[in-house]
Design a protein around this motif. Structure first.
Motif, PDB file in Angstrom:
ATOM      1  N   PRO A 190      -7.592  -0.085   4.292  1.00 44.22           N
ATOM      2  CA  PRO A 190      -7.006   0.397   5.550  1.00 44.22           C
ATOM      3  C   PRO A 190      -7.664  -0.359   6.708  1.00 44.22           C
ATOM      4  O   PRO A 190      -8.887  -0.332   6.852  1.00 44.22           O
ATOM      5  N   GLU A 225       2.699  -2.058  -2.630  1.00 44.41           N
ATOM      6  CA  GLU A 225       1.307  -1.940  -3.058  1.00 44.41           C
ATOM      7  C   GLU A 225       1.196  -1.745  -4.561  1.00 44.41           C
ATOM      8  O   GLU A 225       0.384  -2.408  -5.231  1.00 44.41           O
ATOM      9  N   GLU A 253      -3.779  -2.973   4.680  1.00 43.00           N
ATOM     10  CA  GLU A 253      -2.861  -2.026   5.306  1.00 43.00           C
ATOM     11  C   GLU A 253      -3.006  -2.148   6.818  1.00 43.00           C
ATOM     12  O   GLU A 253      -3.838  -1.496   7.445  1.00 43.00           O
ATOM     13  N   VAL A 287      -4.472  -5.314  -0.973  1.00 41.42           N
ATOM     14  CA  VAL A 287      -3.476  -5.168   0.074  1.00 41.42           C
ATOM     15  C   VAL A 287      -4.193  -4.755   1.350  1.00 41.42           C
ATOM     16  O   VAL A 287      -4.984  -3.796   1.340  1.00 41.42           O
ATOM     17  N   ARG A 303       6.678   0.162   1.366  1.00 37.90           N
ATOM     18  CA  ARG A 303       5.315  -0.358   1.422  1.00 37.90           C
ATOM     19  C   ARG A 303       4.452   0.206   0.301  1.00 37.90           C
ATOM     20  O   ARG A 303       3.575  -0.488  -0.229  1.00 37.90           O
ATOM     21  N   ALA A 328       1.394   3.064   4.764  1.00 36.00           N
ATOM     22  CA  ALA A 328       1.126   3.393   3.364  1.00 36.00           C
ATOM     23  C   ALA A 328      -0.155   4.198   3.240  1.00 36.00           C
ATOM     24  O   ALA A 328      -0.247   5.141   2.440  1.00 36.00           O
ATOM     25  N   TYR A 329      -1.148   3.839   4.027  1.00 32.63           N
ATOM     26  CA  TYR A 329      -2.418   4.577   4.018  1.00 32.63           C
ATOM     27  C   TYR A 329      -2.206   6.036   4.401  1.00 32.63           C
ATOM     28  O   TYR A 329      -2.701   6.950   3.727  1.00 32.63           O
ATOM     29  N   ASP A 342       8.864  -6.215   8.907  1.00 33.75           N
ATOM     30  CA  ASP A 342       8.406  -4.854   9.145  1.00 33.75           C
ATOM     31  C   ASP A 342       9.559  -3.977   9.602  1.00 33.75           C
ATOM     32  O   ASP A 342      10.721  -4.398   9.605  1.00 33.75           O
ATOM     33  N   GLY A 377       0.147  -5.700   4.066  1.00 35.99           N
ATOM     34  CA  GLY A 377       0.977  -4.512   4.004  1.00 35.99           C
ATOM     35  C   GLY A 377       0.948  -3.733   5.301  1.00 35.99           C
ATOM     36  O   GLY A 377       0.773  -4.303   6.380  1.00 35.99           O
ATOM     37  N   SER A 378       1.089  -2.412   5.214  1.00 35.76           N
ATOM     38  CA  SER A 378       1.196  -1.575   6.407  1.00 35.76           C
ATOM     39  C   SER A 378       0.305  -0.352   6.336  1.00 35.76           C
ATOM     40  O   SER A 378       0.146   0.254   5.269  1.00 35.76           O
ATOM     41  N   TYR A 379      -0.227   0.032   7.488  1.00 33.92           N
ATOM     42  CA  TYR A 379      -1.066   1.229   7.526  1.00 33.92           C
ATOM     43  C   TYR A 379      -0.263   2.508   7.327  1.00 33.92           C
ATOM     44  O   TYR A 379      -0.826   3.569   7.063  1.00 33.92           O
ATOM     45  N   CYS A 400      -6.920  -1.402  -1.864  1.00 34.98           N
ATOM     46  CA  CYS A 400      -6.169  -1.335  -0.613  1.00 34.98           C
ATOM     47  C   CYS A 400      -7.186  -1.114   0.495  1.00 34.98           C
ATOM     48  O   CYS A 400      -8.005  -0.189   0.407  1.00 34.98           O
TER      49      CYS A 400
END
Length: 336
Positions: free
Chosen positions: A225, A146, A163, A161, A142, A121-122, A77, A117-119, A223
């Motif tokens: 979240p 996705e 997030e 994914v 990120r 990206a959201y 990360d 993955g990572s929020y 995806c």
């Protein structure tokens, strides 16, 4: 269901493995040695020690054959430091491995793939006006991860994914990512200076539930979240201060421009250290001064249940304090 996982002995992977096994599934994982001392790694999980990045396609294919689901619970990360250009590191650890491994999974007839993955990206997708991908290499990576992952979804293989947001909970023997927060707070003396705003968060156990739920329920390309508890920074810091043994520590909310000045200082620090931040420290002010909250409906959809977030924060911070002062020998995060 037979599940093959990259990173099954890590903080999140081991929680997912325990949840999957408790639901009657079989789990096999590739993991880097050594195991964290005292970590509750499920005895029923088959572990192959090694670096998946250096394994041949035949080796990976042999481990994935006959599996119904693949979980990618590895990567790095934004808190892991790399020399510039930092995006190259994210390509190495987060993007190319997903593309490579999902390609092999498709060859092996795997029916469902879950990528962590990572929020960020959201929020990049929710707030295009903030131009987060242009400002932050990590967030851009990120989104690329996705897009790469979801490109493999078709009628034969589902891909999703998760997030993930701020995650709290501990694994005995492993260094928490929150040591960096303790370093910052200790450097402020007896007063905490922090912006207004807040974030969404989950516990480690809830991430395990989300991964297991996605492995069992996801169909198609999605995806999710992930966020269950939405706390302002001030409410979060009250728990942090308590875990630090400073329950009455004062909080002063600083304006965005003050945080940006600190960001300019951090740019110089990064330059002197020869590293590049995945999150630009000046642009971070925009994120820290807003409420990055997420509705828990997606967690509920995956079967995530209530947990004690205050205890999870407390335990994470307490272990981070011990790590900061060197009272415990702990394994840190690494890419390989």
């Amino acid at each position: 269901m037979k599940v093959f996982m990259i990173g099954g002995t890590g903080l999140l992977g081991s929680a997912a493995a325990a949840e999957l096994i408790a639901r009657g599934h079989q789990v096999k994982s590739v993991a880097l040695p050594p195991l964290p001392q005292g970590a509750p790694i499920p005895e029923e999980m088959e572990i192959v020690f090694g670096n998946y990045l250096s394994m041949s396609d035949d080796e990976l294919r042999a481990m994935m054959e006959g599996c119904d689901c693949f979980v990618f619970a590895a990567g790095v990360d934004e808190r892991v430091e790399f020399p510039a250009p930092v995006y190259a590191a994210y390509e190495k650890y987060n993007i190319r491995p997903v593309k490579h491994l999902l390609g092999i999974a498709k060859e092996c007839g795997v029916k469902n793939c879950v990528v962590l993955g990572s929020y960020f990206a959201y929020f990049a997708k929710e707030h295009p006006e903030m131009d987060l991908c242009a400002k932050h290499p990590y967030i851009r990576s990120r989104i690329a991860q996705e897009e790469s992952a979801l490109s493999f979804a078709d009628d034969e293989m589902s891909v999703c994914v998760l997030e993930l947001p701020y995650i709290f909970g501990t694994q005995p023997g492993r260094k928490p990512v929150w040591v960096i927060l303790i370093e910052q707070l200790e450097g402020m003396g007896k007063i905490t200076m922090y912006p207004k705003g807040g974030t969404t968060m989950v516990t480690v156990r809830q991430v395990g539930q989300a991964i297991a739920g996605a492995a069992e329920r996801n169909q198609g390309a999605h995806c999710y979240p992930i966020g269950y508890y939405n706390l302002t920074w001030n409410d979060f810091l009250k728990v942090v201060h308590k875990a630090m043994g400073q329950p009455n520590r004062k909080i002063i909310n600083i304006p965005k421009w003050s945080f940006q000045l600190f960001g300019l200082h951090m740019r110089k620090v990064y330059k002197n250290k020869g590293v590049e931040g995945g999150i630009d420290p000046v642009g971070l002010a925009d994120i820290m001064c807003m409420n990055t909250f997420i509705d828990k409906k997606w967690c509920v959809e995956l079967g995530v249940t209530e947990d004690d977030i205050d205890s999870a924060i407390y335990d994470s911070v307490k272990l981070s304090v011990d790590a900061f002062h060197g009272t415990q020998e702990l394994l840190g995060m690494k890419g390989e």
